[in-house]
Design an enzyme around this catalytic site. Structure first.
Site, PDB file in Angstrom:
ATOM      1  N   HIS A  82      14.292   0.185  11.581  1.00  0.00           N
ATOM      2  CA  HIS A  82      14.540   1.761  11.557  1.00  0.00           C
ATOM      3  C   HIS A  82      13.584   2.359  12.682  1.00  0.00           C
ATOM      4  O   HIS A  82      12.389   2.482  12.526  1.00  0.00           O
ATOM      5  CB  HIS A  82      14.390   2.377  10.195  1.00  0.00           C
ATOM      6  CG  HIS A  82      14.399   3.790  10.213  1.00  0.00           C
ATOM      7  ND1 HIS A  82      13.334   4.622   9.441  1.00  0.00           N
ATOM      8  CD2 HIS A  82      15.419   4.350  10.791  1.00  0.00           C
ATOM      9  CE1 HIS A  82      14.156   5.778   9.635  1.00  0.00           C
ATOM     10  NE2 HIS A  82      15.126   5.825  10.622  1.00  0.00           N
ATOM     11  N   ASN A 100      11.169   8.606   5.297  1.00  0.00           N
ATOM     12  CA  ASN A 100      12.177   9.672   4.993  1.00  0.00           C
ATOM     13  C   ASN A 100      12.321   9.922   3.664  1.00  0.00           C
ATOM     14  O   ASN A 100      12.748  11.073   2.977  1.00  0.00           O
ATOM     15  CB  ASN A 100      13.726   9.235   5.747  1.00  0.00           C
ATOM     16  CG  ASN A 100      13.630   9.529   7.111  1.00  0.00           C
ATOM     17  OD1 ASN A 100      12.733  10.215   7.588  1.00  0.00           O
ATOM     18  ND2 ASN A 100      14.618   9.148   7.750  1.00  0.00           N
TER      19      ASN A 100
HETATM   20  P1  NAD Z   1      24.674   9.136  18.304  1.00  0.00           P
HETATM   21  O1  NAD Z   1      25.844   9.726  17.947  1.00  0.00           O
HETATM   22  O2  NAD Z   1      23.808   9.565  19.327  1.00  0.00           O
HETATM   23  O3  NAD Z   1      25.052   7.645  19.045  1.00  0.00           O
HETATM   24  C1  NAD Z   1      26.066   6.775  18.312  1.00  0.00           C
HETATM   25  C2  NAD Z   1      26.602   6.271  19.476  1.00  0.00           C
HETATM   26  O4  NAD Z   1      27.489   5.014  18.950  1.00  0.00           O
HETATM   27  C3  NAD Z   1      27.699   6.944  19.962  1.00  0.00           C
HETATM   28  O5  NAD Z   1      27.485   6.717  21.520  1.00  0.00           O
HETATM   29  C4  NAD Z   1      29.089   6.142  19.714  1.00  0.00           C
HETATM   30  O6  NAD Z   1      30.057   6.188  20.693  1.00  0.00           O
HETATM   31  C5  NAD Z   1      28.525   4.742  19.623  1.00  0.00           C
HETATM   32  N1  NAD Z   1      29.499   4.055  18.594  1.00  0.00           N
HETATM   33  C6  NAD Z   1      30.097   4.406  17.588  1.00  0.00           C
HETATM   34  N2  NAD Z   1      30.824   3.619  17.118  1.00  0.00           N
HETATM   35  C7  NAD Z   1      30.952   2.447  17.938  1.00  0.00           C
HETATM   36  C8  NAD Z   1      31.432   1.255  18.158  1.00  0.00           C
HETATM   37  N3  NAD Z   1      32.296   0.874  17.031  1.00  0.00           N
HETATM   38  N4  NAD Z   1      31.118   0.440  18.837  1.00  0.00           N
HETATM   39  C9  NAD Z   1      30.293   0.766  19.986  1.00  0.00           C
HETATM   40  N5  NAD Z   1      29.620   1.922  19.892  1.00  0.00           N
HETATM   41  C10 NAD Z   1      30.087   2.944  18.953  1.00  0.00           C
HETATM   42  O7  NAD Z   1      23.715   8.671  17.238  1.00  0.00           O
HETATM   43  P2  NAD Z   1      22.170   8.232  16.955  1.00  0.00           P
HETATM   44  O8  NAD Z   1      21.456   9.597  16.763  1.00  0.00           O
HETATM   45  O9  NAD Z   1      21.768   7.578  18.131  1.00  0.00           O
HETATM   46  O10 NAD Z   1      22.185   7.330  15.658  1.00  0.00           O
HETATM   47  C11 NAD Z   1      22.646   6.298  15.655  1.00  0.00           C
HETATM   48  C12 NAD Z   1      22.039   5.705  14.351  1.00  0.00           C
HETATM   49  O11 NAD Z   1      20.596   5.696  14.393  1.00  0.00           O
HETATM   50  C13 NAD Z   1      22.533   6.004  13.172  1.00  0.00           C
HETATM   51  O12 NAD Z   1      22.585   5.180  12.121  1.00  0.00           O
HETATM   52  C14 NAD Z   1      21.302   6.857  12.627  1.00  0.00           C
HETATM   53  O13 NAD Z   1      21.321   7.285  11.327  1.00  0.00           O
HETATM   54  C15 NAD Z   1      20.315   6.195  13.112  1.00  0.00           C
HETATM   55  N6  NAD Z   1      19.036   6.842  13.440  1.00  0.00           N
HETATM   56  C16 NAD Z   1      18.837   7.903  14.049  1.00  0.00           C
HETATM   57  C17 NAD Z   1      17.885   8.797  14.277  1.00  0.00           C
HETATM   58  C18 NAD Z   1      17.664  10.081  15.066  1.00  0.00           C
HETATM   59  O14 NAD Z   1      16.968  10.903  15.055  1.00  0.00           O
HETATM   60  N7  NAD Z   1      18.902  10.602  15.686  1.00  0.00           N
HETATM   61  C19 NAD Z   1      16.623   8.163  13.990  1.00  0.00           C
HETATM   62  C20 NAD Z   1      16.685   6.999  13.247  1.00  0.00           C
HETATM   63  C21 NAD Z   1      17.707   6.393  13.098  1.00  0.00           C
END
Ligand code: NAD
Length: 706
Positions: free
Chosen positions: A437, A487
């Protein structure tokens, strides 16, 4: 032995040998003192060289002994340094590796110093709320001149030896040579100086300014004001200025007395205690007590990242910076292109700021293989997914990955909230699955929660910790639960923030109180920055999972009105164009004030004045109580791990040592009493304020978390 005595003709060589950093524990001090004694008494010895190894000369005091009685047992560091300075034969420090804190003070007690090019030298005590306490504030200004010495002491930052050697008139280094030649050069210098008397002692010099025109009074007044403004909450930096002033104005002995008294006074300050706690906590974090002996990490030579969104690109940047090739997989060319452009943008930004050289940028990009072809993941030793936060999507991804990844590859999820054990079951190899994470922005934030699933194999956990370290992350191991350590706790912090508004506080007041406490931003400013819609989505999910959980619905009302925060120009604040181009400024919002008023009317609440102390007590208290539950459940292994999560991932003020350290400082009895008071508040959540059993027990027994 922690130091060895050997001979090179008529020169005695004392080599520090106390891995990992040649810390000056009691055993080391005793060994060096005995070796000095023996060499001084030996008529076959003309001069003495004191050396470390190629990586480290000496990193200073042994932090684990600093708070115990051993630090006061003779030879104390000061006595050892005095003994060296008073030696009848020349003593030359051979500094081929890092030389910090007490290590530099030890070298300053020698009559001559030879350093290697590129060797880092520092007096970093200020970073743990102290000043150099073994003569550093008195000898360094005499060796280097007042201004550069004060800069080093007040900043605690390392400086390369060759840079210090360029300071006009400096007496810190006699010679700076290639690092590999330091020992030979020191021995040669010792032989040259063997018959020269009197022996040069830094204590006999005057501490002078670079320019004779400087008025010491004016200089120190200016330095004190500057330092005080830069370190509002910290007593140590100003005390460093005071001590260096003594080096100029008092005798050496009087300056040493001043330094010693000031050091002891600083040791007792809550700020220094907290910073020392944080220092040791950071080193303890990521250590896993129950790893079977002999567990070996797996090899990680190639990495895969699935999803090139916000997190995926940041995660990839970490691996590239660590020199690991990365296969970056997306579902559409458009998303892939956007991700690569974002990643390149970050690198170019670093280039512009001078943090990255052009060839390093190219080298990093050359390690990146963006692709839509999942088969490219077949060679990866570690794959991290950062796709949408949806269990069904995660299922698809892990099932597919299970069919492609090579045997023994580690499969990780960056999920913030989903169940790692459930995700592991989407594969036929749950032992290879864990959570990694990262925090946003992933290439900047130091914290990495390493989430250990029920089935995660010990070597998988160990490998993840090693990889984290390679990326210079601070790793904390968390068990599986909703929100993991950080969190899960922060949800209660935000819940309390909501109740405070219901009852009479304004978002500005709450933010101001928390900023005075030491957070860079209060909860409402943070929500506006992160996007209020994130919390909204979590609350909607909670409403299904825990329908009886109380929370303030005001934040939902804001979201229903489209006030998502900075990205929509409106949230808890109005975000208007600021005086600086491209920047917005947060202003109290009359619209939100109106929303708050009607919200309170609906609830039938007559607003009351809430003191800042209550705001801090409830918000930080909420973290503490949930932290205690995490400890009890074994999700967090140590209270200090929780502190590290908050210090490195949530902007908790370093000089307060983290929420659990803060609670210890307040006294757990007092914390429990406050919780009982909060529980009587009809607008609060009485169930939440039941002190966690662990907290109640420790408070009863008069004990602390840490
Ligand atoms: P995001 O929407 O910016 O990015 C997700 C990406 O994954 C998109 O570009 C999408 O096209 C791609 N994607 C979706 N399905 C896919 C697949 N089957 N194959 C390949 N690519 C695929 O989301 P994010 O903010 O980067 O979050 C991603 C993960 O990280 C989530 O699980 C989220 O909970 C976790 N996270 C986010 C944060 C944050 O602050 N944004 C912090 C910690 C963890």
């Amino acid at each position: 032995m922690t130091a060895h005595l050997s001979r090179r003709d008529r020169i005695a060589v004392i080599t520090l040998d106390h891995p990992p950093v040649n810390g000056l524990s009691l055993a080391t001090r005793r060994a060096v003192a005995a070796a000095i004694e023996a060499a001084d008494d030996n008529p076959g010895v003309d001069a003495i060289v004191l050396a470390g190894n190629a990586q480290i000369f000496c990193a200073g005091a042994d932090m684990t002994e600093l708070d115990g009685p051993k630090v006061l047992v003779e030879p104390r560091l000061i006595s050892l340094i005095n003994r060296i300075e008073g030696c009848s034969k020349p003593v030359v420090a051979a500094i081929a590796g890092t030389c910090m804190g007490g290590g530099l003070e030890l070298a300053l007690g020698c009559h001559h110093r030879v350093a290697g090019r590129g060797v880092k030298v520092a007096l970093p005590e200020v970073k743990i709320g102290l000043l150099p306490g073994a003569g550093g504030t008195q000898r360094l200004p005499r060796a280097l001149g007042v201004e550069p010495a004060l800069n080093m002491i007040v900043s605690g930052e390392p400086v390369a030896a060759e840079r210090l050697a360029q300071v006009p008139g400096q007496r810190l280094f006699d010679r700076v040579v290639d690092a590999a030649e330091v020992l030979d050069a020191a021995i040669a210098l010792a032989a040259e100086q063997a018959a020269v008397r009197p022996l040069p002692r830094l204590r006999d010099l005057k501490a002078t300014f670079a320019s004779a025109a400087v008025s010491p009074d004016a200089y120190f007044r200016f330095a004190r004001n500057t330092v005080a403004a830069m370190s509002r909450h910290m007593p140590a930096p100003v005390r460093c200025v005071d001590a260096v002033e003594q080096a100029v104005k008092a005798t050496f002995d009087a300056g040493m007395t001043f330094e010693g008294e000031t050091f002891l006074a600083l040791m007792l300050t809550p700020e220094s205690r907290a910073l020392r706690h944080a220092f040791l906590a950071e080193r303890a974090a990521g250590k896993v007590a129950d790893l079977p002996e002999g567990t070996q990490p797996r090899n990680v030579r190639q990495v895969g990242v699935i999803g090139a969104g916000t997190m995926g690109t940041g995660i990839a940047l970490n691996f590239l910076a660590a020199g690991l090739p990365v296969v970056l997989v997306e579902q559409t060319q458009d998303a892939l292109d956007k991700g690569v452009a974002a990643l390149r943008g970050v690198l170019e930004g670093q280039l512009k700021k001078g943090k990255l050289k052009p060839d390093a940028l190219e080298a990093r990009l050359a390690l990146l293989q963006p692709t839509l072809d999942w088969q490219a993941l077949a060679g990866a030793d570690l794959v991290i997914e950062a796709v949408f936060e949806d269990l069904a999507v995660k299922r698809q991804v892990f099932e597919r990955l299970d069919g492609i990844a090579q045997p023994g590859a580690i499969l990780a999820s960056n999920t913030s909230t989903l169940d790692i054990d459930a995700i592991a079951q989407f594969t036929r190899r749950p032992q290879d699955v864990l959570g990694l994470h990262f925090f946003s922005p992933a290439h900047v934030m130091k914290l990495l929660e390493v989430v250990r699933g029920r089935a995660t194999a010990p070597d998988v956990l160990l490998t993840a910790l090693r990889v984290g370290k390679r990326m210079r992350k601070t790793c904390v191991v968390s068990g599986v639960c909703d929100g993991f350590i950080g969190n899960r706790m922060v949800e209660h912090y935000f819940r309390q923030a909501g109740f405070l508004i219901d009852e009479g506080a304004t978002p500005q007041q709450v933010d101001r109180a928390m900023e005075r406490f030491g957070f860079a931003m209060g909860p409402f400013a943070v929500s506006d920055l992160a996007g209020n819609d994130i919390g909204w989505a979590i609350r909607k999910r909670r409403a299904v999972e825990q329908p009886t959980l109380r929370y303030s619905t005001l934040a939902d009302t804001l979201c229903e009105a489209g006030r998502f925060g900075q990205k929509t120009g409106a949230g808890w604040y109005d975000h208007v164009a600021g005086s600086k181009p491209g920047r917005t400024e947060a202003r109290p919002s009359p619209v939100v004030a109106q929303m708050i008023e009607s919200h309170r009317q609906k609830l039938g609440i007559t607003p009351r004045r809430i003191a800042d102390d209550e705001i801090v007590g409830r918000l930080v208290g909420a973290l503490v109580n949930e932290g205690a539950r995490l400890l009890e459940e074994g999700i967090a292994a140590r209270a200090s791990d929780i502190d590290i999560v908050y210090l490195t991932g949530y902007g908790f003020p370093a000089w307060r040592g983290g929420p659990m350290c803060w609670a210890d400082t307040q006294g757990l009895f007092n914390i429990v009493q406050a919780m009982k008071r909060y529980a009587r508040n009809p607008h609060d959540d009485a169930t939440f304020w039941q002190p966690a059993p662990l907290l109640a027990r420790l408070a009863d027994e008069g004990r602390t978390f840490n």
